[in-house]
Scaffold this motif. Structure first.
Motif, PDB file in Angstrom:
ATOM      1  N   ASP A 223      54.710 109.111   2.785  1.00 27.24           N
ATOM      2  CA  ASP A 223      54.000 107.855   2.536  1.00 27.24           C
ATOM      3  C   ASP A 223      52.596 107.934   3.115  1.00 27.24           C
ATOM      4  OD1 ASP A 223      56.054 106.454   1.223  1.00 27.24           O
ATOM      5  OD2 ASP A 223      57.047 106.087   3.151  1.00 27.24           O
ATOM      6  N   PHE A 224      51.653 107.409   2.359  1.00 30.84           N
ATOM      7  CA  PHE A 224      50.249 107.364   2.802  1.00 30.84           C
ATOM      8  C   PHE A 224      49.754 105.954   2.506  1.00 30.84           C
ATOM      9  CE2 PHE A 224      45.744 109.144   2.339  1.00 30.84           C
ATOM     10  CZ  PHE A 224      45.584 109.215   3.716  1.00 30.84           C
ATOM     11  N   VAL A 225      49.680 105.137   3.550  1.00 31.10           N
ATOM     12  CA  VAL A 225      49.469 103.699   3.359  1.00 31.10           C
ATOM     13  C   VAL A 225      48.053 103.380   2.919  1.00 31.10           C
ATOM     14  CG1 VAL A 225      49.490 101.448   4.508  1.00 31.10           C
ATOM     15  CG2 VAL A 225      51.272 103.140   5.007  1.00 31.10           C
ATOM     16  N   VAL A 230      43.722 108.298   7.662  1.00 31.91           N
ATOM     17  CA  VAL A 230      43.351 109.698   7.917  1.00 31.91           C
ATOM     18  C   VAL A 230      42.867 109.885   9.353  1.00 31.91           C
ATOM     19  CG1 VAL A 230      42.796 110.175   5.511  1.00 31.91           C
ATOM     20  CG2 VAL A 230      41.000 109.357   7.058  1.00 31.91           C
ATOM     21  N   PHE A 231      42.278 108.838   9.935  1.00 30.80           N
ATOM     22  CA  PHE A 231      41.823 108.953  11.327  1.00 30.80           C
ATOM     23  C   PHE A 231      42.998 109.097  12.284  1.00 30.80           C
ATOM     24  CE2 PHE A 231      38.324 106.672   9.187  1.00 30.80           C
ATOM     25  CZ  PHE A 231      37.295 107.535   9.481  1.00 30.80           C
ATOM     26  N   PHE A 232      44.137 108.465  11.928  1.00 33.15           N
ATOM     27  CA  PHE A 232      45.333 108.638  12.751  1.00 33.15           C
ATOM     28  C   PHE A 232      45.796 110.094  12.703  1.00 33.15           C
ATOM     29  CE2 PHE A 232      46.781 103.947  12.038  1.00 33.15           C
ATOM     30  CZ  PHE A 232      45.720 103.536  12.825  1.00 33.15           C
ATOM     31  N   TYR A 233      45.710 110.692  11.520  1.00 34.82           N
ATOM     32  CA  TYR A 233      46.153 112.086  11.384  1.00 34.82           C
ATOM     33  C   TYR A 233      45.183 113.052  12.073  1.00 34.82           C
ATOM     34  CZ  TYR A 233      49.802 110.626   8.164  1.00 34.82           C
ATOM     35  OH  TYR A 233      50.913 110.038   7.615  1.00 34.82           O
ATOM     36  N   LEU A 344      56.960 111.000  17.552  1.00 33.48           N
ATOM     37  CA  LEU A 344      56.570 110.149  18.681  1.00 33.48           C
ATOM     38  C   LEU A 344      55.203 109.514  18.446  1.00 33.48           C
ATOM     39  CD1 LEU A 344      57.660 112.164  21.860  1.00 33.48           C
ATOM     40  CD2 LEU A 344      58.298 109.807  21.311  1.00 33.48           C
ATOM     41  N   TYR A 345      54.282 110.325  17.949  1.00 36.60           N
ATOM     42  CA  TYR A 345      52.937 109.820  17.656  1.00 36.60           C
ATOM     43  C   TYR A 345      53.000 108.746  16.571  1.00 36.60           C
ATOM     44  CZ  TYR A 345      47.965 109.959  16.380  1.00 36.60           C
ATOM     45  OH  TYR A 345      46.647 109.627  16.111  1.00 36.60           O
ATOM     46  N   GLY A 346      53.838 108.970  15.560  1.00 30.89           N
ATOM     47  CA  GLY A 346      53.978 107.986  14.491  1.00 30.89           C
ATOM     48  C   GLY A 346      54.538 106.665  14.982  1.00 30.89           C
ATOM     49  N   LEU A 347      55.515 106.729  15.895  1.00 29.87           N
ATOM     50  CA  LEU A 347      56.059 105.499  16.475  1.00 29.87           C
ATOM     51  C   LEU A 347      54.979 104.741  17.244  1.00 29.87           C
ATOM     52  CD1 LEU A 347      59.536 106.753  17.765  1.00 29.87           C
ATOM     53  CD2 LEU A 347      59.100 105.273  15.806  1.00 29.87           C
ATOM     54  N   LEU A 352      50.904 100.233  17.376  1.00 31.55           N
ATOM     55  CA  LEU A 352      49.520  99.794  17.535  1.00 31.55           C
ATOM     56  C   LEU A 352      48.958  99.162  16.267  1.00 31.55           C
ATOM     57  CD1 LEU A 352      48.065 102.840  19.533  1.00 31.55           C
ATOM     58  CD2 LEU A 352      48.596 100.548  20.417  1.00 31.55           C
ATOM     59  N   ALA A 353      49.284  99.736  15.111  1.00 30.29           N
ATOM     60  CA  ALA A 353      48.736  99.240  13.842  1.00 30.29           C
ATOM     61  C   ALA A 353      49.819  99.276  12.774  1.00 30.29           C
ATOM     62  CB  ALA A 353      47.537 100.085  13.421  1.00 30.29           C
ATOM     63  N   PRO A 354      50.771  98.380  12.820  1.00 28.91           N
ATOM     64  CA  PRO A 354      51.914  98.417  11.901  1.00 28.91           C
ATOM     65  C   PRO A 354      51.538  98.271  10.429  1.00 28.91           C
ATOM     66  CG  PRO A 354      51.841  96.351  13.137  1.00 28.91           C
ATOM     67  CD  PRO A 354      50.846  97.257  13.758  1.00 28.91           C
ATOM     68  N   SER A 355      50.421  97.624  10.136  1.00 31.64           N
ATOM     69  CA  SER A 355      50.041  97.434   8.736  1.00 31.64           C
ATOM     70  C   SER A 355      49.288  98.624   8.160  1.00 31.64           C
ATOM     71  CB  SER A 355      49.170  96.172   8.604  1.00 31.64           C
ATOM     72  OG  SER A 355      47.982  96.308   9.364  1.00 31.64           O
ATOM     73  N   THR A 356      48.840  99.517   9.003  1.00 29.78           N
ATOM     74  CA  THR A 356      48.024 100.652   8.556  1.00 29.78           C
ATOM     75  C   THR A 356      48.775 101.972   8.615  1.00 29.78           C
ATOM     76  OG1 THR A 356      46.074  99.505   9.409  1.00 29.78           O
ATOM     77  CG2 THR A 356      45.818 101.835   8.878  1.00 29.78           C
ATOM     78  N   ALA A 357      49.678 102.125   9.581  1.00 31.31           N
ATOM     79  CA  ALA A 357      50.355 103.404   9.799  1.00 31.31           C
ATOM     80  C   ALA A 357      51.572 103.560   8.897  1.00 31.31           C
ATOM     81  CB  ALA A 357      50.776 103.530  11.257  1.00 31.31           C
TER      82      ALA A 357
END
Length: 566
Positions: A223-225, A230-233, A344-347, A352-357
């Motif tokens: 999934d790619f919201v 991309v900054f999270f990745y 872990l990073y994804g959690l 932090l940003a449930p609507s973006t991640a």
């Protein structure tokens, strides 16, 4: 006659045909090892569910006993069986391809594969892929030697076998070919990529279509919201790039600490197994290569506390197994660490940003590639491997960013990858291969280097024995405390002395010799050593100053290739 010459197969066509045959043999070799491992697990537990399932069904004392006993047996095989097995050629496929003549030791490979089988089947936290790839490469070397291939073509054939082994293990034919090109050869060349691809494709067809083996990792839907994600990745890539050097440093430290223990090799492996057993009392998931755990992380929800615990314990178990000297790879444990770290990073990003991640499993997928790139320093191979596993175009953009970021970050913090030691048996290996057209101009001094083939007369008998076991060299060069050359120590003479106990001092088995002059041309140097059966020859300058040692097989190869171009 014209028609016969026109349609006669050329060298490339013959090489491609043999690459296909080697791909078939490599696939069958990996299947044989995989089935032998499965059979051992069935004898131990009565089922083939895997090592984690085995650990979960065992009592606490069985979790302690099996890895310890397995390490002890594997160590006994490694320490004593190799003493009575003559070595011919390299015992590491990377060395055989990068700086060797392409000759892999058949008996040494089989003995080490048996040792690895005992380690992996008893729960050691290492990958089974290392010996699988080694076996595939060994059969390729055997084919080339039967056909009396010259060193250059034999190395390429061994590379094809290794590619087939990697493809068979991970169901990633493109990444399998690029692994050898990017890591072992150091560059992607059309001259080598064609045969590697053929071997990879044939191996994949045999494994998937004919034998029906599925991929080891069952990848989830990616999934790619949003584009902002991309900054999270990129952040995940930075995190992997920072932690990967620490992971490699831990592995190096573990090897140094185990090597410093005043006990035989088989007891070290037993201690490493005991540590894994102790860790499994709390977290049974540390057993084995972790395929089932990674698949669970990718498809089920884990609490962050459980993820953090299994990550830390798995890293410690891998350091214990690899550090103790168990034969196996760290490629698969690296993917395990990447998946747990990414999840872990994804959690954290979801909190932090449930609507973006995206969901945590998407970060776990990218984390596998990022951590792999940060340890192997092969970002292109890592990108393609994860892409082949997922077959999702959506993963490409975040995966590229994370892998390249992880590689750049890790390379800044640590110069050497996880495979640096295998590829750096001789510090000038790359220079040797690039100088094959300059044999008549080169001097021996340009190839001399100090490495693990040089020992001191003050070293203990145990140290010398460990050096022979660890390196597999046919001889070592011995120097006195004041730096002068004493002579060469032959492996056969050494082990004969160990078996008989005579002479009393190991230095009495050293054969005096005269060092080669560093100003000699390569052809003259080769004439001087004649048919000497050795891996390393000492070299000094005109004034008698010590310069180092030169690989005799490498010297023969350079002169042979130079003569072939005349």
């Amino acid at each position: 006659m014209w028609v016969r010459r026109q349609f006669a197969p050329n060298t490339l066509q013959i090489t491609l045909l043999l690459a296909g045959i080697v791909g078939l043999l490599g696939a069958l070799a990996t299947v044989a090892f995989r089935e032998a491992l499965s059979g051992l697990q069935f004898l131990l537990a009565g089922h083939r569910s895997g090592m984690v399932e085995l650990a979960l069904n065992f009592d606490w004392w069985q979790r302690l006993l099996l890895p310890t006993a397995g390490g002890l047996i594997a160590g006994l095989i490694l320490q004593y069986a190799t003493l009575w097995v003559p070595k011919k050629g390299a015992d590491d496929y990377m060395e055989a391809i990068a700086i060797g003549t392409g000759v892999l030791s058949l008996r040494q490979t089989l003995v080490k594969s048996l040792s690895s089988l005992c380690s992996v089947a008893s729960g050691a936290s290492i990958g089974r892929e290392g010996p699988m790839v080694q076996l595939a490469a060994m059969f390729a070397s055997l084919v080339g030697r039967i056909l009396a291939f010259p060193p250059e073509r034999l190395r390429l054939l061994v590379a094809c076998g290794a590619t087939a082994g990697i493809t068979s293990a991970y169901n990633a034919p493109i990444a399998g070919a690029l692994f050898i090109s990017e890591i072992v050869y150091g560059s992607i060349s059309t001259a080598t990529l064609g045969p590697l691809v053929v071997a990879s494709v044939i191996a994949n067809i045999v494994i998937r279509q004919f034998l029906g083996y599925d991929a080891v990792y069952q990848m989830p839907r990616f999934d790619f919201v949003s584009g902002w994600e991309v900054f999270f990745y990129v952040g995940l890539g930075v995190l992997a790039g920072v932690l990967a050097p620490l992971f490699l440093r831990l592995l190096d430290t573990a090897k140094q600490r185990f090597s410093a223990l005043p006990v035989p090799l088989f007891l070290r492996l037993a201690i490493g197994g005991l540590i894994v057993g102790v860790l499994s009392l709390r977290v049974p998931q540390v057993w084995g290569n972790g395929y089932s755990v990674v698949n669970s992380i990718l498809h089920t929800h884990w609490a962050w506390q459980a993820l953090a615990m299994v990550l830390v314990f798995k890293v410690l178990a891998t350091a214990s197994s690899a550090g103790s000297g168990a034969v196996g790879g760290v490629f698969t444990p690296t993917l395990f660490v990447g998946a747990a770290l990414g999840s872990l990073y994804g959690l954290a990003m979801n909190a932090l940003a449930p609507s973006t991640a995206s969901v945590a499993s998407s970060y776990a997928v990218v984390g596998m590639g990022a951590f792999l790139a940060a340890t192997t320093y092969a970002p292109l191979m890592s990108i393609l491997m994860i892409f082949e596993m997922t077959l999702s175009y959506q993963v490409v953009l975040p995966l590229m960013l994370a892998c390249v970021t992880a590689y750049l970050t890790a390379h800044t913090l640590r110069a050497e990858s996880v495979y640096a030691k295998s590829l750096r048996r001789n510090l000038v290996a790359g220079r040797w291969l690039s100088m094959t057209g300059e044999g008549s101009e080169m001097r021996l001094s340009s190839l001399a280097v100090d490495n693990d083939a040089v020992v001191s007369a003050a070293d203990s008998s145990e140290t010398i024995g460990e050096r022979f076991v660890e390196t597999g060299y046919r001889n070592l060069v011995v120097r006195a405390d004041d730096g002068r050359l004493i002579g060469t120590l032959d492996a056969a003479s050494w082990w004969r002395r160990q078996a008989t106990g005579k002479p009393e001092l190991w230095t009495q088995t050293v054969t005096p010799c005269k060092a080669l002059d560093g100003d000699m041309a390569l052809v003259s140097a080769l004439r001087s050593v004649g048919k000497m059966h050795a891996d390393w020859v000492p070299v000094t300058g005109v004034d008698g100053k010590w310069l180092g040692v030169v690989s005799l097989p490498g010297l023969i190869e350079i002169v042979t290739e130079e003569r072939g171009t005349e």
